[in-house]
Each structure stands twice: as C-alpha cells, then as structure tokens.
Design an enzyme around this catalytic site. Structure first.
Site, PDB file in Angstrom:
ATOM      1  N   LYS A  45     -40.598 -14.738  -7.190  1.00 43.05           N
ATOM      2  CA  LYS A  45     -40.288 -16.320  -6.650  1.00 43.05           C
ATOM      3  C   LYS A  45     -39.162 -16.126  -5.587  1.00 43.05           C
ATOM      4  O   LYS A  45     -38.015 -16.312  -6.136  1.00 43.05           O
ATOM      5  CB  LYS A  45     -40.248 -17.479  -7.679  1.00 43.05           C
ATOM      6  CG  LYS A  45     -40.315 -18.895  -7.127  1.00 43.05           C
ATOM      7  CD  LYS A  45     -40.626 -19.750  -8.363  1.00 43.05           C
ATOM      8  CE  LYS A  45     -40.364 -21.078  -7.875  1.00 43.05           C
ATOM      9  NZ  LYS A  45     -41.675 -21.428  -6.608  1.00 43.05           N
TER      10      LYS A  45
ATOM     11  N   ARG B  70     -39.128 -15.542 -15.518  1.00 42.69           N
ATOM     12  CA  ARG B  70     -39.838 -15.263 -14.291  1.00 42.69           C
ATOM     13  C   ARG B  70     -38.561 -15.005 -13.512  1.00 42.69           C
ATOM     14  O   ARG B  70     -38.636 -13.985 -12.445  1.00 42.69           O
ATOM     15  CB  ARG B  70     -40.514 -16.496 -13.628  1.00 42.69           C
ATOM     16  CG  ARG B  70     -41.251 -15.937 -12.491  1.00 42.69           C
ATOM     17  CD  ARG B  70     -42.349 -16.987 -12.178  1.00 42.69           C
ATOM     18  NE  ARG B  70     -41.746 -18.336 -11.848  1.00 42.69           N
ATOM     19  CZ  ARG B  70     -42.323 -19.503 -11.747  1.00 42.69           C
ATOM     20  NH1 ARG B  70     -43.941 -19.239 -11.665  1.00 42.69           N
ATOM     21  NH2 ARG B  70     -42.047 -20.543 -11.312  1.00 42.69           N
TER      22      ARG B  70
ATOM     23  N   GLU C  53     -53.378 -18.530  -2.920  1.00 46.18           N
ATOM     24  CA  GLU C  53     -52.569 -19.426  -3.254  1.00 46.18           C
ATOM     25  C   GLU C  53     -52.859 -20.777  -2.536  1.00 46.18           C
ATOM     26  O   GLU C  53     -53.531 -20.586  -1.235  1.00 46.18           O
ATOM     27  CB  GLU C  53     -50.966 -19.030  -2.982  1.00 46.18           C
ATOM     28  CG  GLU C  53     -50.479 -18.015  -3.609  1.00 46.18           C
ATOM     29  CD  GLU C  53     -49.617 -18.520  -4.717  1.00 46.18           C
ATOM     30  OE1 GLU C  53     -49.633 -19.578  -5.453  1.00 46.18           O
ATOM     31  OE2 GLU C  53     -48.645 -17.737  -5.143  1.00 46.18           O
TER      32      GLU C  53
HETATM   33  N1  PLP Z   1     -47.311 -20.657  -6.150  1.00 42.85           N
HETATM   34  C1  PLP Z   1     -46.074 -20.627  -5.313  1.00 42.85           C
HETATM   35  C2  PLP Z   1     -46.108 -19.990  -4.262  1.00 42.85           C
HETATM   36  C3  PLP Z   1     -45.012 -21.614  -5.894  1.00 42.85           C
HETATM   37  O1  PLP Z   1     -44.078 -21.824  -5.262  1.00 42.85           O
HETATM   38  C4  PLP Z   1     -45.284 -22.173  -7.004  1.00 42.85           C
HETATM   39  C5  PLP Z   1     -44.260 -23.298  -7.594  1.00 42.85           C
HETATM   40  O2  PLP Z   1     -43.464 -22.571  -8.272  1.00 42.85           O
HETATM   41  C6  PLP Z   1     -46.574 -22.196  -7.711  1.00 42.85           C
HETATM   42  C7  PLP Z   1     -47.369 -21.145  -7.375  1.00 42.85           C
HETATM   43  C8  PLP Z   1     -46.426 -22.745  -9.227  1.00 42.85           C
HETATM   44  O3  PLP Z   1     -45.840 -22.240 -10.059  1.00 42.85           O
HETATM   45  P1  PLP Z   1     -45.253 -22.969 -11.430  1.00 42.85           P
HETATM   46  O4  PLP Z   1     -46.514 -23.580 -12.122  1.00 42.85           O
HETATM   47  O5  PLP Z   1     -44.505 -21.851 -12.354  1.00 42.85           O
HETATM   48  O6  PLP Z   1     -44.356 -23.939 -10.743  1.00 42.85           O
HETATM   49  C1  COI Z   2     -42.379 -25.615  -7.499  1.00 39.77           C
HETATM   50  O1  COI Z   2     -43.358 -26.134  -7.913  1.00 39.77           O
HETATM   51  O2  COI Z   2     -41.485 -25.568  -8.254  1.00 39.77           O
HETATM   52  C2  COI Z   2     -42.234 -25.050  -6.271  1.00 39.77           C
HETATM   53  O3  COI Z   2     -41.420 -24.197  -6.318  1.00 39.77           O
HETATM   54  C3  COI Z   2     -42.724 -25.548  -5.196  1.00 39.77           C
HETATM   55  C4  COI Z   2     -41.548 -25.645  -4.068  1.00 39.77           C
HETATM   56  C5  COI Z   2     -41.487 -24.486  -3.465  1.00 39.77           C
HETATM   57  C6  COI Z   2     -41.610 -26.975  -3.627  1.00 39.77           C
END
Ligand code: PLP
Ligand code: COI
Length: 342
Positions: A185, A83, A221
């Site tokens: 991200k 990612r 989200e």
């Molecule tokens: N959505 C957003 C905007 C986030 O910052 C995150 C965190 O990473 C997620 C979703 C969840 O993603 P992940 O499960 O890969 O941590």
């Molecule tokens: C994560 O779950 O890793 C995120 O990026 C959330 C964070 C912005 C606190």
C-alpha cells in the site's frame, strides 16, 4: 461520556474533517522516539525528503466504530499493522513495530472520541496511518529519517449511495507493474491511478476496473478496492494476483462467506471476458465496505449484474449485513477480529 462534535453524521461522505489530535513519531539515529499526540494538522519536513521526490511512502486505512453499548471498537488492526510492515520492508523504510502501531491507533482514536460517529449512524471514524521518508537528501536512496503519523476523520460512504449499485468501466492504464508494488500500500500506486480514475468519472462511471498489468486480460482491482463476483452456483470468487492489494475486507469476506454463510469460495484468475459467470459483483475495502457493482463497461460491451444492474443482489446484501454487523459489534465475529479501544 464525551459530548459529540456537531456533525450531521448521516450526511458525511468520504472527505476530510479536521479532528482534534493526530499522532506523530519520528525515527532518527536508528530508533523511534516515544511519539506524541499533537494538535497541528500540518507537518514540517525537509525539502529533500524521499517521500516527496521518490515516493518513499506507505499508508494504511482502518476504521473505528461505536457499538450498541457505546464501546469503541476497531476491526482487525493487527492486519493493518502487518501490512504496513510489509510495505515498509519493500520500500526499505524503518518499520514501526506492530504492537506500537496498534497502541498508537488506540491513542489517537480515544483522543478524538467526540468525532467517532455514534452507533446506528452508518458512519465511522476512518483512521489513516502513514509512514514517510524525511530528512535532507537528494540521491535515490532510502532515507535515514522517518515520520510515522496517524490522523483520523469521520466518514460516510466512499461510493455515492453506499449500498446502491455503481457502474464502472475498464481502465486504459495499469496501476501497478507485474513485479512492482501493486501488492503493497504505497502512494505511487495511487498517483498512477489518478488519470484512469479521472477518465472513468469524466465518462460518468463511479471508478474504473484495473486489469492485470502483464496481459491486460484478468480483473485486478476496482479503483481503491478489491473485486468480488458471485456465480450462479453461489461461489464467492475474487481475483488472485501478486499485483493486487491483499484487502483485509476481502480476506474477511472469504472467511465469512465460507464459514458463516456456507458459500463456496475461490481466489483465482478472473478473465475480464468471463464476467457473464457472475450474477452479482461488488467492490470491497475499508473505505468501500461492500459496494455493489451494477455494471462493467468493457470494449463498448456492458455487462450488467443483478436486477439489470439496478438492484443489490441478495448475496451481496447478506455479506454486507454480516460484515457490518460484526464490525459494529452486533454479531460476534471470529476471535480477535473486533478489538475494543479503552
Ligand atoms: N485495493 C486497493 C488498491 C486499496 O487501496 C484498498 C484499500 O485499502 C483495498 C483494495 C481494500 O483493502 P482493505 O480491505 O484492506 O481496506
Ligand atoms: C481504504 O479503503 O482504506 C483505502 O485505502 C482507500 C483509500 C485510498 C481511499
């Protein structure tokens, strides 16, 4: 075994604790250096750095856990590496090679072993890789130099109470544009979310739900986490949209719900006015893990989920127990999901 840091693991929230080491690697003249572990928690970058002015920055988030046998494990670090590559490509930044990303994560985790919460503490070591454009510059253009860094910090629950219901409203702002950067991200998405987040927390909510930026009618989200709902007929449903961050936790839950728990799964558009199809709802992400949603307030209407919004639903609990037991090595997950650090 390394002696652990003097931390009350059970009391940790989602906050920064300075650990011993971080990793830095610099990109210059078209190549990355070997990178090194450093102790200084400050970085010195040029005042013209593109990361500072034009948001040429991306980051990742993953966690390390201690298993019952005392091993240190990561959850799907290859997905974070991939990612971050996609984020870099979109922002025209130098890509840090995926294999080296995983190696560097392991190196920082091992170097900070005394900060990895012990098995059974409920806490984990949050790992924050980031990649920023640096160097002397003033025009709007991609940097020619980059810093890839990783720091770690032990953390507890992201939302208050952890596996207790939290309440959300619906944001008055968009965090991303229809053809923008919501699916990667990058820091700009988070800067854009701060005001809506403040309005939600000022009004007494844990965070806000974002709707799709094109029509403001579909759920996107839940703050910095993805949304899921569980329907009356036991379907795990989660929104589909190019402006949602493709959560690794969400993709894992889709698999586990279907293949381990025998649920139906669906990734589809979820109209905000169809919330009454869900018996349970939750937020999922690395930081959020699974945080049950008690209620969503939208246009002065309050949609309550399981137990009048006060209880954690059985399916949410089942998914949480399965996911976390795979992450800490108690239950065997699909091949390659849990990676030992040694
Ligand atoms: N959505 C957003 C905007 C986030 O910052 C995150 C965190 O990473 C997620 C979703 C969840 O993603 P992940 O499960 O890969 O941590
Ligand atoms: C994560 O779950 O890793 C995120 O990026 C959330 C964070 C912005 C606190």
């Amino acid at each position: 075994m390394t002696e652990k840091a003097n931390i009350d693991w059970a009391k940790l929230g989602f906050a920064y604790t300075k650990c011993d080491y971080r990793f830095h690697s610099y990109y210059k003249d078209g190549k990355w250096d070997d990178g090194e572990l450093v102790t200084d928690d400050f970085i010195r970058i040029h005042e013209g750095s593109t990361a500072l002015h034009y948001g040429q920055e991306c980051f990742e988030g993953l966690k390390a856990y201690t298993t019952k046998e005392g091993k240190i494990v990561l959850f799907r670090p290859d997905m974070n590496a991939k990612r971050m590559k996609e984020s870099c490509e979109h922002l025209l930044m130098a890509v840090y090679p995926e294999e080296k990303f995983i190696e560097a994560v392991k190196k920082v985790v091992l170097a900070n072993e005394r900060f990895i919460p012990p098995y059974g503490s409920g806490a984990s070591l949050y790992i924050r890789p980031y990649l920023i454009g640096i160097g002397a510059n003033v025009g709007v253009r991609p940097a020619s130099e980059y810093l890839f860094g990783i720091f770690v910090t032990p953390v507890g629950p992201y939302f208050k109470g952890g596996m207790a219901t939290n309440h959300f409203n619906v944001a008055m702002f968009d965090r991303a544009a229809p053809r923008g950067t919501g699916g990667i991200k990058v820091g700009g998405n988070y800067a854009a979310s701060l005001l809506a987040h403040k309005q939600a927390t000022d009004a007494g909510y844990a965070d806000c739900i974002y709707l799709d930026p094109a029509t403001n009618t579909y759920i996107e989200e839940v703050g910095a986490a993805n949304f899921f709902g569980i329907t009356k007929d036991n379907t795990f449903m989660t929104p589909k949209s190019p402006s949602i961050l493709p959560s690794i936790t969400k993709r894992s839950l889709l698999y586990l719900a279907e293949h381990y728990l025998g649920m139906k799964v669906s990734e589809t558009k979820i109209p905000i006015d169809s919330l009454d199809q869900f018996v349970e709802a939750g937020a999922c992400g690395t930081a959020a893990v699974i945080s049950p949603i008690g209620s969503i307030t939208y246009n002065d209407k309050v949609f309550k989920f399981y137990g009048d919004g006060k209880e954690v639903g059985p399916k949410t609990k089942e998914l949480y127990d399965l996911l976390t037991s795979i992450q800490i090595g108690d239950t065997k997950g699909p091949d390659g999901w849990v990676v030992e650090v040694k």
